[in-house]
Design a protein around this motif. Structure first.
Motif, PDB file in Angstrom:
ATOM      1  N   GLU A 141       0.821  -1.224   0.000  1.00  0.00           N
ATOM      2  CA  GLU A 141       0.000   0.000   0.000  1.00  0.00           C
ATOM      3  C   GLU A 141       0.847   1.263   0.000  1.00  0.00           C
ATOM      4  O   GLU A 141       0.334   2.356  -0.255  1.00  0.00           O
ATOM      5  N   LYS A 142       2.164   1.137   0.265  1.00  0.00           N
ATOM      6  CA  LYS A 142       3.080   2.279   0.255  1.00  0.00           C
ATOM      7  C   LYS A 142       4.086   2.186  -0.888  1.00  0.00           C
ATOM      8  O   LYS A 142       5.054   2.955  -0.916  1.00  0.00           O
ATOM      9  N   SER A 143       3.870   1.240  -1.799  1.00  0.00           N
ATOM     10  CA  SER A 143       4.877   0.917  -2.806  1.00  0.00           C
ATOM     11  C   SER A 143       4.512   1.369  -4.217  1.00  0.00           C
ATOM     12  O   SER A 143       4.866   0.714  -5.201  1.00  0.00           O
ATOM     13  N   ALA A 144       3.786   2.462  -4.304  1.00  0.00           N
ATOM     14  CA  ALA A 144       3.504   3.112  -5.600  1.00  0.00           C
ATOM     15  C   ALA A 144       2.850   2.125  -6.573  1.00  0.00           C
ATOM     16  O   ALA A 144       2.073   1.264  -6.173  1.00  0.00           O
ATOM     17  N   ASP A 145       3.183   2.247  -7.866  1.00  0.00           N
ATOM     18  CA  ASP A 145       2.480   1.483  -8.901  1.00  0.00           C
ATOM     19  C   ASP A 145       2.664  -0.018  -8.745  1.00  0.00           C
ATOM     20  O   ASP A 145       1.721  -0.792  -8.963  1.00  0.00           O
ATOM     21  N   ALA A 146       3.869  -0.449  -8.380  1.00  0.00           N
ATOM     22  CA  ALA A 146       4.104  -1.886  -8.227  1.00  0.00           C
ATOM     23  C   ALA A 146       3.263  -2.464  -7.097  1.00  0.00           C
ATOM     24  O   ALA A 146       2.721  -3.570  -7.210  1.00  0.00           O
ATOM     25  N   GLY A 147       3.152  -1.725  -5.999  1.00  0.00           N
ATOM     26  CA  GLY A 147       2.331  -2.185  -4.892  1.00  0.00           C
ATOM     27  C   GLY A 147       0.863  -2.255  -5.246  1.00  0.00           C
ATOM     28  O   GLY A 147       0.163  -3.208  -4.878  1.00  0.00           O
ATOM     29  N   LEU A 148       0.389  -1.254  -5.982  1.00  0.00           N
ATOM     30  CA  LEU A 148      -1.007  -1.271  -6.416  1.00  0.00           C
ATOM     31  C   LEU A 148      -1.276  -2.425  -7.371  1.00  0.00           C
ATOM     32  O   LEU A 148      -2.338  -3.046  -7.328  1.00  0.00           O
ATOM     33  N   ARG A 149      -0.287  -2.718  -8.233  1.00  0.00           N
ATOM     34  CA  ARG A 149      -0.467  -3.848  -9.155  1.00  0.00           C
ATOM     35  C   ARG A 149      -0.556  -5.152  -8.380  1.00  0.00           C
ATOM     36  O   ARG A 149      -1.376  -6.021  -8.690  1.00  0.00           O
ATOM     37  N   LEU A 150       0.272  -5.307  -7.356  1.00  0.00           N
ATOM     38  CA  LEU A 150       0.201  -6.522  -6.553  1.00  0.00           C
ATOM     39  C   LEU A 150      -1.153  -6.641  -5.863  1.00  0.00           C
ATOM     40  O   LEU A 150      -1.760  -7.721  -5.836  1.00  0.00           O
ATOM     41  N   LEU A 151      -1.662  -5.542  -5.330  1.00  0.00           N
ATOM     42  CA  LEU A 151      -2.980  -5.566  -4.692  1.00  0.00           C
ATOM     43  C   LEU A 151      -4.078  -5.872  -5.704  1.00  0.00           C
ATOM     44  O   LEU A 151      -5.020  -6.619  -5.403  1.00  0.00           O
ATOM     45  N   GLN A 152      -3.953  -5.318  -6.889  1.00  0.00           N
ATOM     46  CA  GLN A 152      -4.939  -5.613  -7.939  1.00  0.00           C
ATOM     47  C   GLN A 152      -4.887  -7.095  -8.318  1.00  0.00           C
ATOM     48  O   GLN A 152      -5.936  -7.736  -8.506  1.00  0.00           O
ATOM     49  N   ASN A 153      -3.677  -7.629  -8.425  1.00  0.00           N
ATOM     50  CA  ASN A 153      -3.545  -9.055  -8.713  1.00  0.00           C
ATOM     51  C   ASN A 153      -4.197  -9.891  -7.620  1.00  0.00           C
ATOM     52  O   ASN A 153      -4.818 -10.925  -7.905  1.00  0.00           O
ATOM     53  N   PHE A 154      -4.065  -9.450  -6.369  1.00  0.00           N
ATOM     54  CA  PHE A 154      -4.695 -10.186  -5.263  1.00  0.00           C
ATOM     55  C   PHE A 154      -6.215 -10.126  -5.370  1.00  0.00           C
ATOM     56  O   PHE A 154      -6.892 -11.151  -5.210  1.00  0.00           O
ATOM     57  N   VAL A 155      -6.748  -8.943  -5.637  1.00  0.00           N
ATOM     58  CA  VAL A 155      -8.201  -8.808  -5.760  1.00  0.00           C
ATOM     59  C   VAL A 155      -8.756  -9.709  -6.864  1.00  0.00           C
ATOM     60  O   VAL A 155      -9.846 -10.275  -6.739  1.00  0.00           O
ATOM     61  N   ASN A 156      -7.969  -9.903  -7.935  1.00  0.00           N
ATOM     62  CA  ASN A 156      -8.423 -10.691  -9.080  1.00  0.00           C
ATOM     63  C   ASN A 156      -7.953 -12.131  -9.036  1.00  0.00           C
ATOM     64  O   ASN A 156      -8.239 -12.911  -9.958  1.00  0.00           O
ATOM     65  N   TRP A 157      -7.245 -12.516  -7.978  1.00  0.00           N
ATOM     66  CA  TRP A 157      -6.647 -13.841  -7.873  1.00  0.00           C
ATOM     67  C   TRP A 157      -7.738 -14.905  -7.800  1.00  0.00           C
ATOM     68  O   TRP A 157      -8.587 -14.886  -6.922  1.00  0.00           O
ATOM     69  N   ASP A 158      -7.683 -15.839  -8.723  1.00  0.00           N
ATOM     70  CA  ASP A 158      -8.655 -16.939  -8.769  1.00  0.00           C
ATOM     71  C   ASP A 158      -7.922 -18.227  -8.445  1.00  0.00           C
ATOM     72  O   ASP A 158      -7.253 -18.817  -9.295  1.00  0.00           O
ATOM     73  N   ILE A 159      -7.992 -18.662  -7.193  1.00  0.00           N
ATOM     74  CA  ILE A 159      -7.222 -19.852  -6.778  1.00  0.00           C
ATOM     75  C   ILE A 159      -7.946 -21.134  -7.162  1.00  0.00           C
ATOM     76  O   ILE A 159      -9.150 -21.149  -7.369  1.00  0.00           O
TER      77      ILE A 159
END
Length: 213
Positions: free
Chosen positions: A195-213
């Motif tokens: 959450e403090k890591s700029a664009d890369a952090g937001l991309r990781l969070l977006q990947n988590f939100v869309n993660w289909d396990i």
């Protein structure tokens, strides 16, 4: 299809920054709940477990809010993202406070950084506070769109040392190489703060939100 995302509130996390970052990347119909309600956590489609501060205080707060069972159950059954202390407490034991038992989901310890120096001979400050590179050691959906050796933001004096090296999904150097990301099945946890890591952090969070396990 809308998703419900629980951000666990046990009184020791950068909850506003985490929840706002997730809101930024989530879908328009996704629901984000900052909550200490065990039932709401267990009902959520995915769970974020942030945290900061001392291990003993963190464990006391988790117990005070009656969250032990809900955290462990969520970590075993649904997409789960641990952040900073939310990663460390998944281990068995911490050196902090002359020894602190943790949640014990994984075998391993949380250790204090040893005194060390950088390549120029300067003493490295503890806590590590600032940007550092993460070497991706495991292919994972949450790394999608994020280059290897991308910098993320860290604030910590302790690092995890899992016994099972197959858990390690990312490493970082700060005087010594240390595990900065772990992953298994439905769980992904980072020592850094996405959450403090700029664009890369937001991309990781977006990947988590869309993660289909």
């Amino acid at each position: 299809m809308s998703k419900s995302i629980a951000v666990i509130d046990y009184g020791m996390g950068n909850l506003r920054s985490v929840s706002k970052a997730i809101e930024h990347v989530a879908g328009a119909h996704d629901k984000i709940h900052v909550t200490d309600d065990p039932e709401l956590i267990l009902q959520a489609d995915r769970v974020v477990f942030p945290g900061q501060g001392a291990a003993r205080d963190c464990m006391a707060a988790i117990s005070k809010h009656h969250l032990n069972r809900a955290v462990l159950k969520a970590a075993e059954t649904k997409p789960f993202l641990g952040i900073c202390m939310g990663m460390q407490v998944l281990m068995r034991f911490s050196e902090e406070n002359q020894g602190t038992p943790l949640m014990g989901l994984f075998e391993g310890q949380v250790k204090h950084f040893p005194e060390s120096r950088d390549a120029e001979g300067h003493r490295l400050k503890i806590p590590q506070m600032g940007w550092n590179r993460v070497k991706q050691t495991l292919d994972h959906p949450l790394w999608e769109g994020i280059d290897d050796d991308t910098r993320f933001y860290f604030v910590h004096s302790y690092y995890v040392d899992p016994e099972d090296r197959e858990l390690v999904a990312g490493t970082t150097d700060y005087g010594i190489p240390f595990t900065s990301v772990i992953a298994r099945d439905n769980l992904f946890a980072t020592q850094f703060h996405p959450e403090k890591s700029a664009d890369a952090g937001l991309r990781l969070l977006q990947n988590f939100v869309n993660w289909d396990i």
